[in-house]
Every structure is written in structure tokens, then in C-alpha cells.
Design an enzyme around this catalytic site. Sequence first.
Site, short mmCIF file in Angstrom:
data_model
loop_
_atom_site.label_atom_id
_atom_site.label_comp_id
_atom_site.label_asym_id
_atom_site.label_seq_id
_atom_site.Cartn_x
_atom_site.Cartn_y
_atom_site.Cartn_z
N TRP A 1 0.72 -1.09 0.00
CA TRP A 1 0.17 -0.20 -0.17
C TRP A 1 1.00 1.11 0.12
CZ3 TRP A 1 -0.44 4.51 3.11
CH2 TRP A 1 -1.40 5.05 3.12
N ASP B 1 -6.45 -2.82 -1.12
CA ASP B 1 -6.79 -3.81 0.20
C ASP B 1 -6.92 -2.31 0.83
OD1 ASP B 1 -5.55 -6.32 0.03
OD2 ASP B 1 -4.12 -5.44 -0.61
N ASP B 2 -6.83 -0.82 0.26
CA ASP B 2 -7.18 0.26 0.89
C ASP B 2 -8.86 0.37 1.62
OD1 ASP B 2 -6.33 3.69 1.11
OD2 ASP B 2 -8.71 2.87 0.62
N LEU B 3 -9.06 0.13 2.54
CA LEU B 3 -11.06 0.36 2.97
C LEU B 3 -11.42 1.51 1.96
CD1 LEU B 3 -10.57 0.00 6.62
CD2 LEU B 3 -11.06 -1.55 5.03
N GLY B 4 -10.47 2.86 2.41
CA GLY B 4 -11.72 3.46 1.52
C GLY B 4 -12.38 3.50 0.15
#
Length: 215
Positions: free
Chosen positions: A145, A164-167
Amino acid sequence: MPRYRRGFDVDAAFAYLRKRDRALGAWMRRIGPIEADARWRKSFDPVDALARAILYQQLSGKAAATIVGRVEAAIGSDRLHAGTLGTIDDVALRACGVSGNKALALRDLVRREAAGEIPDRRRMATMQDVAIIDALVPTRGIGRWTVEMMLMFRLGRPDVLPIDDLGIRKGAQRVDGLDAMPTPKSLAERGERWGPYRTYASFYLWRIADMPSPG
């Protein structure tokens, strides 16, 4: 050997994505064009950027900025690299508020820079995205990331999707009206239609994730 320029045509990306994906395009029309990131035009040192990324991990922006400021004062420079970080020992780093794990990560980064394992900006200009990721993630404290953020915001690479970024996942959930956030695997598959402008699509997904819910 191909060279990759920093940044891309956001107008072309806007037009392409609106036509390519109706669901995302509806949100894009609502939000309007997102301008190019100003950092694409600024010079930067990859080692300095990685060192700052390490120091900022798991801290609020204000707390991290305070620690970075202390480190800069201790080394007498606003650039973090082997030549400057090599002038400060671990005790002094800890006195600046740097945790033991982060100090170890900085030492590994410095060692790898000295060994020529960290490509400089000129060398990165000839490297594909995946090659840059493969070169940097072996460094302690540097994950995929972190490198993806460098590719997007420093190097201006047009086709990066941080699955993999939640946003990003939350934004994709809202775009498609899903009950739950998509898995990284399903997001990667969904994002294939956004190529070669997945970076620009990501800008919108972050913005969409932060928008208030209707009503």
C-alpha cells in the site's frame, strides 16, 4: 528502454471512465472533474518519501508531523536519507518519539539505500509499477500500500488500484450498491474495466467513500 512520465491527462481519464462505467460515471458527473495532483510536478527523493511514510504510520497527521520535525532538527536537515539519518543513533531517534520498530525500519531503509537496493527517481522512470513494488516491499516497514501511494501521488502512474485500501473498497461498495464492501479479489476484477486509468478511478472512489449518505 521505455520511460514513464510523471502524471497523466486527467481530462482524457475523466472522459474515458464516464463512458466505460455507467455506475461510476454517474458519481463522476455529480462530483465533477478531479484535478491533477500537484505533487506530480514536484521533485522528490524516494528514500525521503519512504522514511516519512514509516514515521507517519499508525499516527495522526499532527503527531507524526511533530516527530518528523524533531528528527529533522536532530539531523540538521529536512531530507531523510542515508547521509542524514546516519548521523543520529537509536537513542536520539527514540528521544524524538520514534518507536523501536520504526527505528529498525529506518535503519533497514538506510542500509538498503547504501547497498543500491532502493531505486532513485531517475531509475524509477524506466521501471514498471510492479518492478518498483517488488524493489521496495522487502524493506522493513514498507508494504504494498505504501508503494502504491508513492506510485499514485508522487510518480503519477495512471493505472494503480489499491485493492486493500478500505476507502477504495467502501467507495466501490457505494458505486455498485452492495450490502458489504467487495473483497480485494473481487475489487481487482471489478477494476479491470477502469484500466488504463485505475488511479483516477481510485481518486473518485476515495471521494465517494467520504461523501455523506443520502438523507
